[in-house]
Design an enzyme around this catalytic site. Structure first.
Site, PDB file in Angstrom:
ATOM      1  N   LYS A 178       0.835  -1.201   0.000  1.00 56.17           N
ATOM      2  CA  LYS A 178       0.000   0.000   0.000  1.00 56.17           C
ATOM      3  C   LYS A 178       0.869   1.251   0.000  1.00 56.17           C
ATOM      4  O   LYS A 178       1.934   1.279   0.619  1.00 56.17           O
ATOM      5  CB  LYS A 178      -0.899   0.014   1.244  1.00 56.17           C
ATOM      6  CG  LYS A 178      -2.097  -0.918   1.153  1.00 56.17           C
ATOM      7  CD  LYS A 178      -3.002  -0.724   2.355  1.00 56.17           C
ATOM      8  CE  LYS A 178      -4.287  -1.537   2.227  1.00 56.17           C
ATOM      9  NZ  LYS A 178      -5.174  -1.340   3.390  1.00 56.17           N
ATOM     10  N   HIS A 275       2.266  -3.644   7.722  1.00 52.37           N
ATOM     11  CA  HIS A 275       1.382  -2.775   8.498  1.00 52.37           C
ATOM     12  C   HIS A 275       2.156  -1.539   8.938  1.00 52.37           C
ATOM     13  O   HIS A 275       3.226  -1.655   9.540  1.00 52.37           O
ATOM     14  CB  HIS A 275       0.850  -3.496   9.732  1.00 52.37           C
ATOM     15  CG  HIS A 275      -0.166  -4.549   9.420  1.00 52.37           C
ATOM     16  ND1 HIS A 275      -0.471  -5.579  10.295  1.00 52.37           N
ATOM     17  CD2 HIS A 275      -0.961  -4.734   8.340  1.00 52.37           C
ATOM     18  CE1 HIS A 275      -1.403  -6.344   9.754  1.00 52.37           C
ATOM     19  NE2 HIS A 275      -1.711  -5.858   8.571  1.00 52.37           N
ATOM     20  N   TYR A 284      -4.257  -9.754  15.795  1.00 52.04           N
ATOM     21  CA  TYR A 284      -4.001 -11.194  15.771  1.00 52.04           C
ATOM     22  C   TYR A 284      -3.749 -11.760  17.158  1.00 52.04           C
ATOM     23  O   TYR A 284      -3.921 -12.955  17.384  1.00 52.04           O
ATOM     24  CB  TYR A 284      -2.828 -11.498  14.827  1.00 52.04           C
ATOM     25  CG  TYR A 284      -3.142 -11.084  13.416  1.00 52.04           C
ATOM     26  CD1 TYR A 284      -4.149 -11.717  12.688  1.00 52.04           C
ATOM     27  CD2 TYR A 284      -2.464 -10.030  12.814  1.00 52.04           C
ATOM     28  CE1 TYR A 284      -4.473 -11.311  11.408  1.00 52.04           C
ATOM     29  CE2 TYR A 284      -2.772  -9.632  11.525  1.00 52.04           C
ATOM     30  CZ  TYR A 284      -3.777 -10.268  10.830  1.00 52.04           C
ATOM     31  OH  TYR A 284      -4.097  -9.862   9.573  1.00 52.04           O
TER      32      TYR A 284
END
Length: 304
Positions: A178, A275, A284
């Site tokens: 991203k 991330h 998680y």
């Protein structure tokens, strides 16, 4: 107003170098916004608006209500659209198209905290092992599943992967994530073997000399495989083990959860998944905790 949106989209592409999927999301969201502002049928108090400078905070709040009650969007979708509006109106003020930012004091809808769906280790292994053929397409499909689960890639990252970014001898992939951020993702074991077999035995037979491409994963015509095709493959793979509507992102969630259960450090998982914020990765730990409770309730003789 359409010209100003087009200028903003150009700003995203050129000055901010936003990923194409991000740009497409902004275009989609601003098209909904413009339609609301200019069509009285949707209940906008200033429709048909002639300029974005007419927009007030009340109009933005009414638009949020329209997204919820008129379009029945989920809070996560509404938050994305309103976030896009905030960026857009900042741009309007900076470029002199408006003197005030009506979105400045508008909060984003709170997203419900849903734990991501994950497969068990046994489900993931059984699913991948069902894809064991040796035709070019079968080699490709197994490699896709192995890499999605083994490396935790997003589907867009997998489809965008190029051959010169694969370094199997050194055990890593260079992935464009991203925001056009490149990261190193380790690959070994079953994923490395499956991808190596596909690159040496499957991809050359799918590639077409008439339309050469650098893409790793190719379709039957020799072009870059689409995200839609990967979604269809994963859905089919899930059905083979009795899991309906399996999503590629579930394999990414499963990869992270199983690594955490195996003792991997949270920061390592954060780097591997790309991330930006550790809080995203921390979801998680909640999944692992929920799994621990399930195992306890199932196994302990006095749990009930």
């Amino acid at each position: 107003m359409e010209d100003i949106i087009a200028e903003f989209i150009s700003y995203l592409r050129v000055e901010r170098a936003s990923a194409e999927l991000t740009v497409e999301a902004y275009e989609h969201d601003l098209a909904i916004y413009l339609r609301y502002l200019t069509n009285p049928a949707f209940g906008c108090p200033i429709a048909p608006a002639q300029s974005f400078s007419q927009v007030t905070r009340t109009v933005v709040v009414d638009f949020e209500r329209y997204l919820k009650d008129g379009l029945h969007y989920a809070p996560s979708t509404m938050a994305r659209i309103l976030s896009a509006l905030k960026t857009f109106h900042k741009f309007l003020v900076r470029e002199g198209y408006s003197t005030v930012n009506p979105t400045e004091t508008v909060g984003l809808p709170r997203k419900p905290q849903h734990l991501p769906d994950v497969l068990s280790v046994q489900q993931a292994c059984r699913m991948i092992d069902l894809f064991c053929g040796d035709t070019p397409r079968e080699l490709r499909d197994r490699a896709i599943l192995e890499v999605l689960y083994g490396c935790g890639l997003r589907v867009s990252e997998l489809c965008g992967l190029d051959v010169d970014r694969v370094h199997l001898n050194d055990g890593f992939l260079l992935v464009m994530g991203k925001g056009s951020k490149e990261r190193v993702v380790p690959i070994s074991g079953a994923a490395e073997r499956a991808l190596g077999a596909y690159l040496s035995e499957g991809r050359p037979l799918l590639a077409r000399a008439t339309q050469p491409t650098s893409a790793v994963f190719l379709n039957a015509r020799g072009g870059r495989l689409t995200r839609q095709a990967v979604h269809a493959l994963v859905r089919k793979a899930g059905q083979a083990i009795g899991v309906d509507n399996l999503h590629p992102h579930t394999l990414r969630h499963s990869c992270a959860t199983h690594m955490l259960e195996g003792g991997a450090d949270l920061r390592v998982i954060q780097d591997m998944l790309g991330h930006a914020d550790i809080s995203t990765t921390q979801i998680y730990t909640h999944v692992q905790r929920a799994h621990l409770v399930e195992e306890y309730l199932h196994a302990h003789p006095r749990a009930h």
